[in-house]
Enzyme design. Structure first.
Site, PDB file in Angstrom:
ATOM      1  N   SER A   1       0.849  -1.188   0.000  1.00  0.00           N
ATOM      2  CA  SER A   1       0.000   0.000   0.000  1.00  0.00           C
ATOM      3  C   SER A   1       0.883   1.236   0.000  1.00  0.00           C
ATOM      4  CB  SER A   1      -0.877  -0.020   1.252  1.00  0.00           C
ATOM      5  OG  SER A   1      -1.207   1.294   1.644  1.00  0.00           O
TER       6      SER A   1
ATOM      7  N   LYS B   1       0.952  -3.314   4.828  1.00  0.00           N
ATOM      8  CA  LYS B   1       0.058  -4.082   3.945  1.00  0.00           C
ATOM      9  C   LYS B   1       0.783  -4.979   2.938  1.00  0.00           C
ATOM     10  CE  LYS B   1      -3.841  -3.947   3.699  1.00  0.00           C
ATOM     11  NZ  LYS B   1      -4.780  -2.970   3.152  1.00  0.00           N
TER      12      LYS B   1
ATOM     13  N   GLU C   1      -7.755 -10.655  -6.325  1.00  0.00           N
ATOM     14  CA  GLU C   1      -8.819  -9.647  -6.454  1.00  0.00           C
ATOM     15  C   GLU C   1      -9.063  -9.289  -7.917  1.00  0.00           C
ATOM     16  OE1 GLU C   1      -8.353  -6.431  -3.276  1.00  0.00           O
ATOM     17  OE2 GLU C   1      -6.528  -7.583  -3.090  1.00  0.00           O
TER      18      GLU C   1
END
Ligand code: ARG
Length: 474
Positions: free
Chosen positions: A278, A284, A291
């Site tokens: 991130s 992260k 996804e």
């Protein structure tokens, strides 16, 4: 008179915006190899049938091979003015070799030409997809084999249900992919039909030899009806529907991977090389691949819907609406191939957290069915056993313990049938190994699946090799 190849009856040149609107060269240029292969076969047939002289045929062949080289070296400039790949190549050929080039389109329409090209393109794409499916299957088999003894909770309603082997879970995806493989084999069979010779819609007055072209291009069958040949897009619909089902499978897998690598599950850890971070939150590590595959599934399903809708209500035979068949198809081909390839890597690189899964099995009641089955083996009717096991679970919840922690005395208060061997019966290993019904999660049944998978993958490879050979038409 217009400059167009079809300009004879026109007194004005095409409006520039209309030109751009109707051109397909922006995307159908991808079919240049198929277009050239088709034209080579067509020219050879015309010569054999005495419609084209040997000299003209030789000039066409050389001219087409030159164009092929130019395109492959990036030296061919495609023109929107010339609408599509068919006219771009034909015009360039005629510019290069003169009259002989303008004889190539004898007994042919772009309607059967585009159908031929697209059939060949889809045939080729299917073989590549079959290879990619097999590759992902291989990744599942490798990962399952390397984690043969790993036990995890199996879920229904996303609630822990019964202990299962992690390998068994992975092999469920293998089986889904086997059906995908079979579906694409079916797509191949219904794509492997030769439309050329249908002309614009009704055939031709010239003495063509369709069987000759079919043989040259390795087609199994020839369309029996010329109108069907130029307006059939079922093979594209079938490709898109097989692709949609495949993507739905990958999307379900994605959802599980995303859950499994969440902090809450921590069942697997993806390789750093397969994740992204991130820009704001330093900690992260996101499962973007999964996804994205989940997201791209919508895209492929969308292409299927778009194509079904485009064909619905079309009168026979060719209508320009059909030009809309290609962009979604190409995108679906790319998306499916890329998603499969990326997933094969992801699965191979995934670290399996056997300890966490094992812990999850121990800290739950997924052995409650086994407790009931234990009583059934001792003679209690299942409905009654279900209730006793449920009471044991309720007692444990009340005390904040698990079934393995309940004393024999407590068990015997619930039923006199309980003996010391109940503890062995509800161990996760026992729960798994006892589910030995055909196709169950036991070690034996999972090993059976892995063996069958090896055999199947050998057959798949043989088929892929045979079909790959059939594609070599240039
Ligand atoms: N670019 C067209 C397509 O993809 C080729 C066939 C056009 N035929 C015609 N008569 N306009 O469908």
């Amino acid at each position: 008179m217009s400059e167009k190849l079809w300009g004879g009856r026109f007194s004005k040149t095409t409006d520039e915006m209309i030109n751009e609107f109707q051109a397909s060269i922006g995307f159908d240029r991808r079919m240049y190899r198929e277009d050239i292969a088709g034209s080579l076969a067509h020219a050879a047939m015309l010569a054999k049938a005495g419609i084209l002289s040997k000299e003209d045929c030789a000039a066409i062949e050389k001219g087409l091979r030159d164009i092929l080289a130019q395109i492959e070296h990036g030296e061919f400039s495609f023109s929107v003015e010339l609408e599509d790949i068919h006219m771009n190549i034909e015009k360039r050929l005629t510019d290069a070799i003169g009259d002989a080039g303008s004889r190539l389109h004898t007994a042919r329409s772009r309607n059967d030409q585009v159908a031929l090209d697209t059939h060949m393109f889809v045939r080729h794409a299917v073989v590549e997809v079959l290879g990619s499916i097999r590759e992902l299957q291989q990744a599942f088999v490798e990962t399952a084999s390397a984690n043969k003894d790993v036990i995890m909770p199996g879920y229904t309603h996303l609630q822990r249900a019964q202990p299962i082997l992690f390998a068994h879970h992975l092999m469920a995806y293998f089986c889904m992919l086997t059906r995908d493989f079979e579906r694409f084999q079916g797509v191949y069979a219904r794509t492997d039909i030769m439309p050329l010779g249908a002309g614009a819609l009704a055939g031709t007055t010239l003495p063509i030899d369709r069987a000759f072209v079919a043989k040259k291009l390795n087609f199994e069958r020839i369309y029996m009806n010329s109108m069907d040949a130029v307006s059939d897009r079922d093979y594209i619909l079938e490709f898109l529907s097989a692709a949609s089902i495949l993507m739905v499978h990958l999307s379900r897998l994605s959802e599980e991977i995303i859950l499994w690598c969440s902090r809450e599950f921590s069942f697997v850890e993806l390789d750093d090389a397969h994740c992204t971070g991130s820009s704001m939150m330093p900690q992260k590590k996101n499962p973007d691949v999964s996804e994205l595959v989940r997201g791209k599934t919508g895209r492929v399903v969308g292409h299927l819907m778009a194509m079904l809708t485009a064909v619905k209500g079309l009168p026979l035979a060719y209508n320009k609406d059909l030009q809309e068949d290609k962009e979604g198809l190409f995108d679906a081909i790319d998306t499916v191939k890329f998603s499969l390839a990326v997933y094969a890597q992801l699965i191979r690189g995934m670290k399996v957290r056997a300890d966490v899964m094992r812990h999850a099995v121990e800290e739950d009641f997924s052995n409650a069915t086994d407790l009931a089955d234990y009583l059934v083996r001792k003679g209690m009717p299942f409905r009654q056993a279900h209730s006793v096991s449920g009471q044991a679970v309720a007692l444990c919840i009340e005390r904040g313990i698990w079934l393995a922690d309940l004393s024999l005395g407590d068990y015997q208060k619930l039923s006199a049938l309980f003996e010391e061997d109940v503890y062995e019966a509800i161990r996760p290993e026992t729960c798994v190994s006892c589910r030995n019904s055909y196709g169950g999660t036991s070690y034996e049944q999972t090993a059976m699946q892995l063996n069958a998978a090896q055999e199947l993958m050998t057959e798949e490879q043989d088929l892929i090799s045979a079909l790959t050979k059939k594609q070599e038409v240039l």
